[in-house]
Design an enzyme around this catalytic site. Structure first.
Site, PDB file in Angstrom:
ATOM      1  N   SER A 121       0.840  -1.202   0.000  1.00 24.02           N
ATOM      2  CA  SER A 121       0.000   0.000   0.000  1.00 24.02           C
ATOM      3  C   SER A 121       0.878   1.256   0.000  1.00 24.02           C
ATOM      4  CB  SER A 121      -0.950  -0.037   1.205  1.00 24.02           C
ATOM      5  OG  SER A 121      -1.940   0.945   1.103  1.00 24.02           O
ATOM      6  N   ASP A 211     -10.273  -3.598  -4.792  1.00 17.68           N
ATOM      7  CA  ASP A 211      -9.381  -2.594  -4.220  1.00 17.68           C
ATOM      8  C   ASP A 211      -9.410  -1.341  -5.088  1.00 17.68           C
ATOM      9  OD1 ASP A 211      -7.323  -1.108  -3.116  1.00 17.68           O
ATOM     10  OD2 ASP A 211      -5.800  -2.664  -3.319  1.00 17.68           O
ATOM     11  N   HIS A 240      -8.239  -4.843  -0.279  1.00 22.85           N
ATOM     12  CA  HIS A 240      -7.039  -4.119   0.110  1.00 22.85           C
ATOM     13  C   HIS A 240      -6.670  -4.468   1.555  1.00 22.85           C
ATOM     14  CE1 HIS A 240      -4.203  -0.738  -0.362  1.00 22.85           C
ATOM     15  NE2 HIS A 240      -4.365  -0.602   0.933  1.00 22.85           N
TER      16      HIS A 240
END
Length: 275
Positions: A121, A211, A240
């Site tokens: 991320s 996501d 995610h």
């Protein structure tokens, strides 16, 4: 209600230390599995958390797994967090930390020729940015980068149809805290906006189907491939954040992909096992 509590996997050596940084000491943690050849290959890992919530503790479970399963030394880096320290503080810390690890490889008993970089991320964003900066500045020559659902463009408008998971509003909240008044068009914030994708490390990009960052990750993989970079792009039917929780959803399968890739890159000069 039963709550599943993850138990940290034993690793032979876990050492906390600090790295000199542009804004003060940077907290770091090195995981070294048993029977690992020395000097050891290393993966420098940046935690996720939207540049706001990342920590060594948050990345601990997955770093232990990666260290034992590859096997290699894993160095996790706790860069400065927004909003107290906005862009580019995190970039500066991560660049300084990777440079220090490479420079101190002999003292750390690491193989400076086998250093990979990665993150999830926001950590994936920082790994991509540091790889670009290291190339441009003649810094660490990474042999590989692992980008797990990376944020690559602050202007991206990915799928917002997953309201019970991390969604576009959450991503925008993270960007706002990170950037403040700075321009997200700066490639140090949005690596997809870089002018040149050539001569970057071989890449494994992990994506989650559900996501809001999926599309910008796909675009980054395509940009690398178009520039002649060897890219492996793997997508998993999950949301995610799945990668950082071993045993949950597709996390073990995705981590296995990372393990296989880094075993190939680091070669057969290392052997290791869990304690």
């Amino acid at each position: 209600m039963l709550v599943r509590v993850a138990v940290p996997e034993p690793v032979a050596e876990v050492t906390d230390f600090s790295i000199p940084g542009p804004g003060g000491p940077i907290a770091a943690r090195m995981y070294r599995p048993a029977l690992l050849a020395r000097p050891a290959p290393a993966l420098v890992w940046f935690p996720g958390g939207g540049w706001v919530l990342g920590s060594l503790a948050a990345a601990d479970l997955v770093c232990r797994k990666l260290a034992n399963e590859i096997p290699c030394a894993v160095v996790a880096v706790e860069y400065r967090q927004a909003p107290e320290h906005r862009f580019p503080a995190a970039v500066d810390d991560c660049l300084a930390a990777t440079g220090w690890v490479a420079d101190q490889a002999d003292r750390l008993d690491l193989d400076s020729r086998r250093v990979a970089i990665g993150g999830a991320s926001a950590g994936g964003n920082l790994a991509a940015v540091v790889a670009q900066l290291a190339r441009d500045q003649g810094g660490t020559k990474f042999v590989f980068q692992v980008l797990v659902y990376p944020a690559t463009d602050h202007r991206a408008r990915g799928d917002t149809s997953y309201p019970e998971a991390f969604d576009r509003a959450d991503a925008d909240w993270c960007w706002a805290h990170y950037l403040g008044d700075a321009s997200g068009d700066d490639p140090r914030a949005s690596p997809l906006r870089a002018a040149d994708f050539r001569r970057l490390p071989r890449t494994l990009l992990i994506a989650a189907t559900h996501d809001p960052l999926r599309e910008e990750g796909e675009l980054y993989a395509a940009a690398l491939a178009s520039a002649g970079v060897e890219v492996e792009h793997a997508s998993y039917d999950d949301v995610h954040g799945f990668f950082s929780t071993p045993g949950l959803g597709a996390s073990d399968a995705a981590r296995g992909r990372v393990v296989d890739a880094l075993r190939r890159v680091f070669g057969d000069r290392s052997t290791g096992s869990a304690e």
